[in-house]
Structure formats: structure tokens, C-alpha cells
Write an enzyme that holds these catalytic residues in place. Structure first.
Site, short mmCIF file in Angstrom:
data_model
loop_
_atom_site.label_atom_id
_atom_site.label_comp_id
_atom_site.label_asym_id
_atom_site.label_seq_id
_atom_site.Cartn_x
_atom_site.Cartn_y
_atom_site.Cartn_z
N LYS A 126 -5.23 28.48 19.73
CA LYS A 126 -3.95 28.11 19.12
C LYS A 126 -3.77 28.96 17.87
CE LYS A 126 -0.40 25.29 19.44
NZ LYS A 126 0.26 24.76 20.65
N ASP A 166 5.50 27.69 20.66
CA ASP A 166 5.24 26.29 20.25
C ASP A 166 6.37 25.95 19.29
OD1 ASP A 166 3.17 24.00 20.39
OD2 ASP A 166 3.48 24.20 18.24
P1 NDP Z 1 10.66 23.10 19.13
O1 NDP Z 1 10.49 23.82 17.85
O2 NDP Z 1 11.48 23.71 20.20
O3 NDP Z 1 11.24 21.63 18.86
C1 NDP Z 1 10.57 20.72 18.05
C2 NDP Z 1 11.48 19.52 17.86
O4 NDP Z 1 10.79 18.52 17.14
C3 NDP Z 1 12.71 19.84 17.06
O5 NDP Z 1 13.76 19.00 17.45
C4 NDP Z 1 12.27 19.53 15.64
O6 NDP Z 1 13.33 19.22 14.77
C5 NDP Z 1 11.38 18.33 15.86
N1 NDP Z 1 10.34 18.30 14.83
C6 NDP Z 1 9.43 19.26 14.56
N2 NDP Z 1 8.65 18.91 13.53
C7 NDP Z 1 9.09 17.69 13.15
C8 NDP Z 1 8.70 16.79 12.15
N3 NDP Z 1 7.68 17.08 11.32
N4 NDP Z 1 9.36 15.62 12.07
C9 NDP Z 1 10.38 15.33 12.92
N5 NDP Z 1 10.81 16.15 13.88
C10 NDP Z 1 10.18 17.31 14.00
O7 NDP Z 1 9.18 22.80 19.67
P2 NDP Z 1 8.70 22.41 21.12
O8 NDP Z 1 9.73 21.58 21.79
O9 NDP Z 1 8.21 23.64 21.78
O10 NDP Z 1 7.41 21.54 20.80
C11 NDP Z 1 7.46 20.12 20.60
C12 NDP Z 1 6.08 19.53 20.76
O11 NDP Z 1 5.60 19.80 22.08
C13 NDP Z 1 5.00 20.07 19.82
O12 NDP Z 1 4.07 19.04 19.55
C14 NDP Z 1 4.32 21.14 20.67
O13 NDP Z 1 3.01 21.41 20.23
C15 NDP Z 1 4.33 20.45 22.01
N6 NDP Z 1 4.19 21.33 23.17
C16 NDP Z 1 5.07 22.36 23.40
C17 NDP Z 1 4.94 23.14 24.52
C18 NDP Z 1 5.93 24.19 24.87
O14 NDP Z 1 5.83 24.75 25.98
N7 NDP Z 1 6.89 24.51 24.02
C19 NDP Z 1 3.82 22.94 25.47
C20 NDP Z 1 2.99 21.79 25.19
C21 NDP Z 1 3.18 21.05 24.05
P3 NDP Z 1 13.84 20.33 13.71
O15 NDP Z 1 14.51 21.38 14.53
O16 NDP Z 1 14.74 19.59 12.82
O17 NDP Z 1 12.59 20.83 13.03
#
Ligand code: NDP
Length: 444
Positions: A126, A166
Site C-alpha cells: 500500500k 484508492d
Molecule cells: P474516493 O476518494 O473515490 O471516495 C471516498 C469517499 O469517502 C468520498 O465520498 C469521500 O468524501 C469520503 N471520505 C473520505 N475520507 C473521509 C473521511 N475521513 N470522512 C468522511 N468521508 C470521507 O475513494 P474510494 O471510493 O476509492 O475508496 C473508499 C474506501 O474504499 C476506502 O476505504 C478505500 O481504501 C476502499 N477501497 C477502495 C478500492 C478501490 O478500488 N477504489 C478497493 C478496495 C477498497 P470527500 O470527497 O468529501 O472526501
């Protein structure tokens, strides 16, 4: 003291100020007790758990870049190459101001078991940085990504370490990173996944994590005589995982009524308007406050609150530790049947325990969100054979992987007498394959 307790104590002592890493190690090692206790003497002699909890390599570096005002900015970059027993390191790059060593280590540790569960030959890693792409111009994001890769390129490659997206790292960031890698190395190779379709990306990668989350949830429900059709679903997040989880849940006949970002959340009783959500988040990169411009009947609330909405299925898809004990209590009081983690470790340990104790089916992230990395591995295969598969081919493989994964963790939980405890099942199934490979390869 048992071997598990000894190793947990050492991890806490030797890695101060890394609470998320401690949390992930405790969660995994505690659920591995049945296996570890049965092999305690051998595992202890081989220092197996010490080798499992210590990354093979940790790279920390300076990332200087120039902003639009001509000011030099400095961020910290990380890459944790955690375990390569079953394949090249594989795992995303997180760009978010909260990023620190402990968070990247927790994510890398989880990734080892998740990647093992996919059944594909990928080790765990990671990376990331405390850089925040939000509010930056495209040129600033490019300047950061180029500087980040100018250091990281030394440690990655198609057969050594293959990073992906991510939080904060989407198609735009991967494109800038890939361009800089190619320029420095002069190599057109599959060193990153999540690439654009015109330069080696895989169809269905963008959708894979969210779709995979629903495929495994549907399989679990099917095996318990139920179906997603007609169920009400609440989702947190509005990023890559959340958007495609909402899309697939809706396609499978469920109604998704919430989503959120870090400022607030939306409740749409008629079901989330996916076209509007994609326009706001994927095109405009705007805030969810805009959602009501598209759907005046929906509610927008500042702060947290998704978990107070009555639903059958809850899908946390934003970030770690976003579903606490009081949220779990609200979910149970409202009759939730399933919690499946789209994000990594979104549910605290206390909340997980409460949900499981109250009969909620709980699918942990390392199993439920493995569709993303699995499809990244399919992107690696396509890059190696210089071919592109159709959307349908990739989607069918993803579906097969998630169904197999479910049965794999279900069988492991039953084998050790923990039927329907998918936390135990996922940790044991993921661990056994990695341990087998480590044992075969000697003390390295
Ligand atoms: P994105 O950046 O596309 O989206 C993240 C979302 O979560 C956004 O809506 C963001 O809001 C919100 N968010 C992030 N941090 C916070 C916080 N501290 N408090 C509240 N809301 C928050 O990321 P992903 O969708 O790619 O990833 C989401 C999760 O899934 C993570 O845990 C990641 O590790 C996990 N994941 C992702 C994979 C992938 O293929 N993308 C694969 C496996 C796991 P805002 O825009 O306002 O920050």
C-alpha cells in the site's frame, strides 16, 4: 502468555502512535487464534507471526512540488511493501491529508490477506501521501504526481510492485503517474492499474469494487434463502466504491436511499439518482450539497447520520472507522440484516462485535471489497498478454471470483466451528495460503 498476545504486545510497543495498525493487527490475530493455538510451537519457533506483522520493506520519501502561485510545497510519500509470498506487491495509493505511516501500514497489512483471498497471485502492499487533491488545479495535481513517481519509480515495476488507485487517486492521478513512470523508465509496462482504457486499462475496473461488494452480498443472501431484490440499502461515501455499489445494488432490484461525503449526507426516499451523483462527483468534482439541485425532494444534512436511516442492508464505502458502536446500535434497532464493508476497516471493533452478537451478517472489507484488487490483477493479466477483454468477460470473471471467495470464507468459518462468522473465515482463509507459501520459501 499466548503467542498471539505476545505478538500483539510487541506490535503495540514497537510501533507507537499507529492506532489503526494496532487495530488491524489485533483484529486479525485475535481471529486467528484457533489456527495459531493449534500450531503454537512451530509458529513460535519460526517467528511466523513476527514475520507476518513486519513489512518486508517500508519506503518513506520527500515529495516537493510547485503550486500555481510559484510556492514550493512538500509532502511525504509512503510505499509499504508488506508481503510478497504469493506474488508481486499489489495495493493502492491513498492521497488524503490524514495519511501517515500507521494508516498505510494498516492498509498494507489488510491487503496481504485480501489479495490472498482473491485466489490470484498477488502479494500485499500500500502507498500514499498526505497530499490533498481536493481544491487543487489539474496542473498542481500533475506536478505532485510527477514528483511522487520520480522517487517511487525506483521501487515499482510490472513484476515487483504494481500500485493502483484508492481514496484521492482516481483515473486522473493514475494517468499522470503512469506518464511520468513511462518517461523515466522508457518502459510501456503494466506498472499501475486503474489506467485509462486507451493506454492499457481494463474495462470494468472502475466498477469492480462496488460491483464485487454487491456480488458477494447477493451470494451470501442467496445461501441464506434471501435476495437483494426489494431491500432498502444505505450507503456511505460518494466516491468510486460508493457510486458503483449504488449502481449494482439498484440493478439487482434494491433501493439505495443514502450517500455521503466528508461534509454531509443525502437521504433520497425515492432512491439515489445515479446520473446526478455521477455528474456531481465524477464530472464536476463538487460537494453533495448540489444533489438537491437535481432532486428537490431529497434531504441534505451536514455532518454524519447515514446509519440512523432504517434499512435492511448497510454498506459503509467511505473510510476507516466511520461506523461506531452507537451507529451499530441504531442499525440493529432499525432491523438491519446485513453490513458489508466496501471501505477498508470502516467498522470499529466494538461496532463489529455488537453487530455480530445481534445476529447481523457482517462481511468484512478484506473479503467484501476484494473485487477491486482482483480486477486489478485481471488488468495485469491483460497487460502481460497485450490483449483487452470485453466488459462482459471481466465482469463475469469478477462475479466468479466473488462467489468463490464467499464460499472460501464460509468453508473456513465452518471448518473451525464459527459458522456465519465471516471475519474469522476471511482471516483464516487469507492467512493459510500466505503461510503455506512462506513456509515453502524458507526464512526470507
Ligand atoms: P474516493 O476518494 O473515490 O471516495 C471516498 C469517499 O469517502 C468520498 O465520498 C469521500 O468524501 C469520503 N471520505 C473520505 N475520507 C473521509 C473521511 N475521513 N470522512 C468522511 N468521508 C470521507 O475513494 P474510494 O471510493 O476509492 O475508496 C473508499 C474506501 O474504499 C476506502 O476505504 C478505500 O481504501 C476502499 N477501497 C477502495 C478500492 C478501490 O478500488 N477504489 C478497493 C478496495 C477498497 P470527500 O470527497 O468529501 O472526501
Amino acid at each position: 502468555m499466548s503467542y498471539v498476545d505476545e505478538v500483539i504486545e510487541r506490535v503495540v510497543k514497537e510501533n507507537p502512535s499507529q492506532p489503526e495498525f494496532h487495530q488491524a493487527v489485533k483484529e486479525v490475530l485475535n481471529s486467528l487464534r484457533p489456527v495459531v493455538d493449534a500450531n503454537e510451537e512451530k509458529f513460535r519457533k519460526d517467528a511466523l507471526l513476527e514475520r507476518i506483522v513486519n513489512p518486508e520493506r517500508q519506503i518513506i520519501f520527500r515529495v516537493p512540488w510547485v503550486d500555481d502561485k510559484g510556492q514550493v510545497q512538500v509532502n511525504t510519500g509512503y510505499r509499504i511493501q508488506f508481503n510478497s509470498a504469493i506474488g508481486p506487491y499489489k495495493g493502492g495509493i491513498r492521497l488524503h491529508p490524514s495519511v501517515n505511516l500507521g494508516i498505510i501500514k494498516f492498509l498494507g497489512f489488510e491487503q496481504v490477506f485480501k489479495n490472498s483471498l482473491t485466489g490470484l497471485p498477488i502479494g500485499g502492499g500500500k502507498g500514499g501521501s498526505d497530499f490533498d487533491p481536493k481544491g487543487k488545479s489539474d496542473r498542481e495535481v500533475m506536478a505532485f504526481c510527477q514528483s511522487f513517481i520520480t522517487e517511487l519509480f525506483k521501487y515499482i515495476g510490472a513484476d515487483t510492485d504494481v500500485p493502483a488507485g484508492d481514496i484521492g487517486t482516481g483515473a486522473r492521478e493514475i494517468g499522470f503517474m503512469y506518464g511520468q513512470y513511462k518517461r523515466i523508465r522508457g518502459l510501456y509496462e503494466g506498472v499501475l492499474t486503474g489506467k485509462g482504457l486507451s493506454y492499457g486499462g481494463s474495462l470494468a475496473r472502475k466498477e469492480a469494487t462496488g460491483y464485487g461488494l454487491l456480488y458477494i452480498t447477493q451470494e451470501m443472501l442467496k445461501c441464506h434463502g434471501q435476495d437483494l431484490k426489494g431491500k432498502t440499502v444505505i450507503v456511505s461515501g460518494a466516491g468510486n466504491v460508493a457510486i458503483y455499489a449504488i449502481e449494482k445494488a439498484t440493478q439487482l432490484g434494491a433501493k439505495v436511499v443514502t450517500c455521503s461525503d466528508s461534509n454531509g449526507w443525502v437521504y433520497d426516499p425515492d432512491g439515489i439518482d445515479l446520473a446526478a451523483l455521477k455528474e456531481i462527483k465524477e464530472v464536476k468534482r463538487a460537494r453533495l450539497t448540489e444533489y438537491r439541485n437535481y432532486r428537490p425532494n431529497a434531504e441534505y444534512h451536514e455532518g454524519r447520520g447515514v446509519w440512523t436511516v432504517k434499512a435492511d442492508v448497510a454498506l459503509p464505502c467511505a473510510t476507516q472507522n466511520e461506523l461506531h458502536l452507537e451507529d451499530a446500535k441504531a442499525l440493529v434497532a432499525n432491523g438491519v440484516q446485513v453490513v458489508a464493508e466496501g471501505a477498508n476497516m470502516p467498522t470499529t471493533q466494538e461496532a463489529t462485535d455488537y453487530l455480530q452478537a445481534n445476529g447481523v451478517f457482517f462481511l468484512p472489507g478484506k473479503a467484501a471489497n476484494a473485487g477491486g484488487v482482483a480486477t486489478s490483477a485481471l488488468e495485469m493479466s491483460q497487460n502481460s498478454e497485450r490483449l483487452s477483454w470485453t466488459f462482459e468477460e471481466v465482469d463475469a470473471k469478477l462475479q466468479g471470483i466473488m462467489v468463490n471467495l464467499y464460499h472460501n470464507i464460509d468453508n473456513a468459518s465452518k471448518k473451525y466451528g464459527f459458522e456465519d462468522n465471516f471475519v474469522v473465515g476471511a482471516n483464516i482463509a487469507g492467512f493459510e495460503k500466505v503461510v503455506d507459501a512462506m513456509n515453502a520459501q524458507g526464512i526470507v
